[in-house]
Design a protein around this motif. Structure first.
Motif, PDB file in Angstrom:
ATOM      1  N   ALA A   1      66.193  80.888  95.369  1.00 57.43           N
ATOM      2  CA  ALA A   1      67.333  81.813  95.339  1.00 57.43           C
ATOM      3  C   ALA A   1      68.601  81.132  95.851  1.00 57.43           C
ATOM      4  N   MET A   2      68.460  80.317  96.906  1.00 57.22           N
ATOM      5  CA  MET A   2      69.621  79.604  97.442  1.00 57.22           C
ATOM      6  C   MET A   2      70.156  78.602  96.425  1.00 57.22           C
ATOM      7  N   LYS A   3      69.255  77.893  95.762  1.00 64.05           N
ATOM      8  CA  LYS A   3      69.677  76.921  94.749  1.00 64.05           C
ATOM      9  C   LYS A   3      70.385  77.614  93.598  1.00 64.05           C
ATOM     10  N   GLN A   4      69.830  78.751  93.158  1.00 63.16           N
ATOM     11  CA  GLN A   4      70.440  79.476  92.046  1.00 63.16           C
ATOM     12  C   GLN A   4      71.828  79.975  92.428  1.00 63.16           C
ATOM     13  N   MET A   5      71.969  80.463  93.662  1.00 60.55           N
ATOM     14  CA  MET A   5      73.278  80.922  94.120  1.00 60.55           C
ATOM     15  C   MET A   5      74.281  79.782  94.107  1.00 60.55           C
ATOM     16  N   LEU A   6      73.847  78.598  94.554  1.00 66.38           N
ATOM     17  CA  LEU A   6      74.738  77.444  94.615  1.00 66.38           C
ATOM     18  C   LEU A   6      75.158  77.013  93.215  1.00 66.38           C
ATOM     19  N   VAL A   7      74.210  76.978  92.290  1.00 65.25           N
ATOM     20  CA  VAL A   7      74.522  76.597  90.911  1.00 65.25           C
ATOM     21  C   VAL A   7      75.456  77.622  90.270  1.00 65.25           C
ATOM     22  N   ASN A   8      75.178  78.918  90.495  1.00 59.58           N
ATOM     23  CA  ASN A   8      75.980  79.980  89.888  1.00 59.58           C
ATOM     24  C   ASN A   8      77.380  80.098  90.497  1.00 59.58           C
ATOM     25  N   SER A   9      77.595  79.497  91.655  1.00 59.05           N
ATOM     26  CA  SER A   9      78.892  79.626  92.336  1.00 59.05           C
ATOM     27  C   SER A   9      80.007  78.877  91.625  1.00 59.05           C
ATOM     28  N   SER A  10      79.669  77.979  90.711  1.00 60.87           N
ATOM     29  CA  SER A  10      80.646  77.151  89.985  1.00 60.87           C
ATOM     30  C   SER A  10      81.368  76.167  90.884  1.00 60.87           C
ATOM     31  N   ILE A  11      80.885  75.964  92.100  1.00 60.27           N
ATOM     32  CA  ILE A  11      81.563  75.071  93.021  1.00 60.27           C
ATOM     33  C   ILE A  11      81.457  73.614  92.574  1.00 60.27           C
ATOM     34  N   PHE A  12      80.482  73.303  91.713  1.00 61.37           N
ATOM     35  CA  PHE A  12      80.350  71.947  91.179  1.00 61.37           C
ATOM     36  C   PHE A  12      81.296  71.696  90.005  1.00 61.37           C
ATOM     37  N   GLY A  13      82.056  72.730  89.613  1.00 62.29           N
ATOM     38  CA  GLY A  13      82.959  72.563  88.486  1.00 62.29           C
ATOM     39  C   GLY A  13      82.196  72.231  87.217  1.00 62.29           C
ATOM     40  N   ASP A  14      82.705  71.250  86.450  1.00 63.96           N
ATOM     41  CA  ASP A  14      82.049  70.884  85.200  1.00 63.96           C
ATOM     42  C   ASP A  14      81.214  69.621  85.343  1.00 63.96           C
ATOM     43  N   GLN A  15      80.856  69.256  86.600  1.00 63.95           N
ATOM     44  CA  GLN A  15      80.194  67.977  86.831  1.00 63.95           C
ATOM     45  C   GLN A  15      78.692  68.077  87.108  1.00 63.95           C
ATOM     46  N   LEU A  16      78.160  69.282  87.215  1.00 66.40           N
ATOM     47  CA  LEU A  16      76.755  69.421  87.596  1.00 66.40           C
ATOM     48  C   LEU A  16      75.831  68.716  86.608  1.00 66.40           C
ATOM     49  N   ASP A  17      76.041  68.929  85.323  1.00 64.46           N
ATOM     50  CA  ASP A  17      75.173  68.291  84.329  1.00 64.46           C
ATOM     51  C   ASP A  17      75.326  66.777  84.354  1.00 64.46           C
ATOM     52  N   ALA A  18      76.555  66.289  84.583  1.00 65.37           N
ATOM     53  CA  ALA A  18      76.813  64.845  84.563  1.00 65.37           C
ATOM     54  C   ALA A  18      76.046  64.121  85.659  1.00 65.37           C
ATOM     55  N   PHE A  19      76.141  64.619  86.911  1.00 60.62           N
ATOM     56  CA  PHE A  19      75.442  63.860  87.952  1.00 60.62           C
ATOM     57  C   PHE A  19      73.975  64.241  88.047  1.00 60.62           C
ATOM     58  N   ALA A  20      73.574  65.381  87.462  1.00 60.99           N
ATOM     59  CA  ALA A  20      72.139  65.659  87.351  1.00 60.99           C
ATOM     60  C   ALA A  20      71.495  64.631  86.422  1.00 60.99           C
ATOM     61  N   GLN A  21      72.206  64.293  85.331  1.00 61.32           N
ATOM     62  CA  GLN A  21      71.706  63.289  84.401  1.00 61.32           C
ATOM     63  C   GLN A  21      71.690  61.904  85.066  1.00 61.32           C
ATOM     64  N   LEU A  22      72.705  61.622  85.863  1.00 57.90           N
ATOM     65  CA  LEU A  22      72.754  60.336  86.594  1.00 57.90           C
ATOM     66  C   LEU A  22      71.588  60.250  87.570  1.00 57.90           C
ATOM     67  N   TYR A  23      71.287  61.373  88.237  1.00 58.05           N
ATOM     68  CA  TYR A  23      70.187  61.408  89.190  1.00 58.05           C
ATOM     69  C   TYR A  23      68.852  61.164  88.491  1.00 58.05           C
ATOM     70  N   GLU A  24      68.661  61.812  87.346  1.00 59.79           N
ATOM     71  CA  GLU A  24      67.397  61.687  86.629  1.00 59.79           C
ATOM     72  C   GLU A  24      67.220  60.279  86.052  1.00 59.79           C
TER      73      GLU A  24
END
Length: 429
Positions: free
Chosen positions: A406-429
């Motif tokens: 629930a905490m992770k979902q709240m953080l993702v839904n907050s939009s605080i990562f802007g448009d970069q979440l997918d970019a560095f998630a891919q870098l992490y993977e």
């Protein structure tokens, strides 16, 4: 608000003024029993405490839980209780909407001044694709064991594990392990007094209110090029080309969402000195420091702040507290991703297959068969799954899988990562 406190007349830390558009309500301003809220009136509801509580902390927990469960609730307050006195069934807490307000914490009691929103992070809270342009990719020889090895990690990416494995490797190689944060005098535990040292212009507007010095951290990779085993946290990228195999780096990473949730849970227990000192962050920018501590007029500790706001607000504050650490990690990930002499490992890999991940590190370092065996045997003591009780720094057990999700979902839904979440998630993977 009058100066001083009726209980401690010489203490003016609890004397607060409301900003324009806000007013105190209630009595006893000097003791912070009068919380601020918008004149327009944003009170959502009141909640009667379900039963007598054993002191203030239990009452705060019940009100916080009720606020978390109510849609649109971003704040609560309840009467100040005398120390040791239980709340009775007639006492209530008031719930307020999602806007700046005053919260409570105690003991000691903490009032939050009504603040304008902090500086916006924008659509790109991290600078990427700009670090490491001058770095040179070098191919490892594949034959010779590296004579210098650096275990690079970051706050809440497995620091205790990284330092433990470095110590084990140094023992196998019959050499001393060098903690470069200690040798460069940058560790937070070394700087409890005064402001931290460093040039804010050197690294993304770093704040001297950080618990860690910035000064000297750009020298880590150069120092680690000398023969030996090294550890360091918050390693800054370098613009100097590396010579082949100088050093080989075991790079400890963690997905930013998991890292923030872990940091939030860890800082709630206030283990580190900077969490308990007024106006100190771990490793943050000046703009994020202003946004974090502006909530309490720059008069509270980070621990007090986390305990005085709702869980969702606390996690968003933790994003700002961790942002410069995340920026540093992402910059190194991007700069080093094609380097043959850098091995990136994550806590998830250790959790899923500890022995296999340790064997992978041994193979990367080209240890001999006997060295690999001793390295694996000596590393077992750092496997959380094999420990009879979790160590104090581990946070995985502090909340259920459902709560963490629930905490992770709240953080993702907050939009605080802007448009970069997918970019560095891919870098992490």
């Amino acid at each position: 608000c009058k100066k001083g406190s009726s209980r401690e007349p010489n203490d003016q830390t609890n004397c607060l003024l409301c900003l324009d558009g806000y007013q105190f309500t209630g009595d006893g301003f000097g003791d912070c029993t009068g919380p601020c809220h918008a004149r327009s009136g944003q009170q959502l509801a009141t909640h009667t405490l379900s039963a007598p509580h054993d002191g203030r902390e239990a009452a705060v927990r019940e009100c916080r839980a009720f606020c978390d469960a109510m849609r649109g609730c971003g704040a609560f307050d309840l009467p100040v209780l005398e120390e040791g006195k239980a709340a009775d069934q007639t006492e209530t807490c008031r719930l307020f909407g999602d806007q700046p307000h005053v919260g409570v914490n105690g003991p000691p009691r903490l009032c939050f001044v009504a603040q304008q929103p902090g500086p916006a992070l924008g659509e790109r809270p991290f600078e990427m694709s700009s670090i490491g342009a001058n770095l040179t990719t070098v191919e490892a020889s594949g034959e010779t064991q590296p004579y210098s090895v650096l275990f690079a990690h970051y706050h809440k990416t497995g620091s205790e594990l990284a330092e433990g494995l470095a110590s084990t490797l140094a023992s196998v190689r019959r050499e001393r392990v060098h903690n470069l944060n200690i040798e460069l005098k940058s560790l937070s535990s070394r700087h409890e007094g005064g402001l931290a040292k460093g040039d804010p212009g050197q690294w993304h507007g770093w704040s001297s209110h950080s618990g860690m010095n910035l000064e000297g951290m750009n020298r880590v990779l150069g120092i680690a090029s000398h023969s030996g085993t090294y550890t360091a946290t918050e390693v800054l990228p370098t613009s100097q080309p590396w010579k082949p195999g100088e050093p080989s780096v075991v790079h400890f990473l963690r997905h930013p969402v998991d890292q923030i949730i872990s940091a939030y849970n860890y800082h709630l227990i206030e283990m580190e000195w900077w969490v308990r000192r007024k106006g100190r962050c771990n490793f943050c920018t000046e703009s994020d420091w202003q946004a974090i501590f502006g909530r309490c007029g720059h008069t509270c500790t980070y621990g007090e702040l986390l305990h005085g706001v709702t869980q969702s607000e606390g996690i968003l504050l933790e994003f700002r507290n961790q942002r410069l650490t995340l920026q540093t990690m992402l910059s190194n990930m991007e700069a080093w991703q094609s380097f043959a002499h850098v091995l990136s490992v994550s806590l998830d890999q250790f959790r899923n297959d500890f022995d296999g991940t340790v064997s992978c590190i041994a193979a990367f370092l080209r240890l001999s068969k006997s060295q690999s065996m001793r390295f694996r045997e000596g590393s077992v003591q750092y496997d959380l799954a094999r420990m009879s009780a979790p160590p104090s720094h581990a946070t995985n057990w502090r909340s259920s899988s459902k709560d963490k999700a629930a905490m992770k979902q709240m953080l993702v839904n907050s939009s605080i990562f802007g448009d970069q979440l997918d970019a560095f998630a891919q870098l992490y993977e």
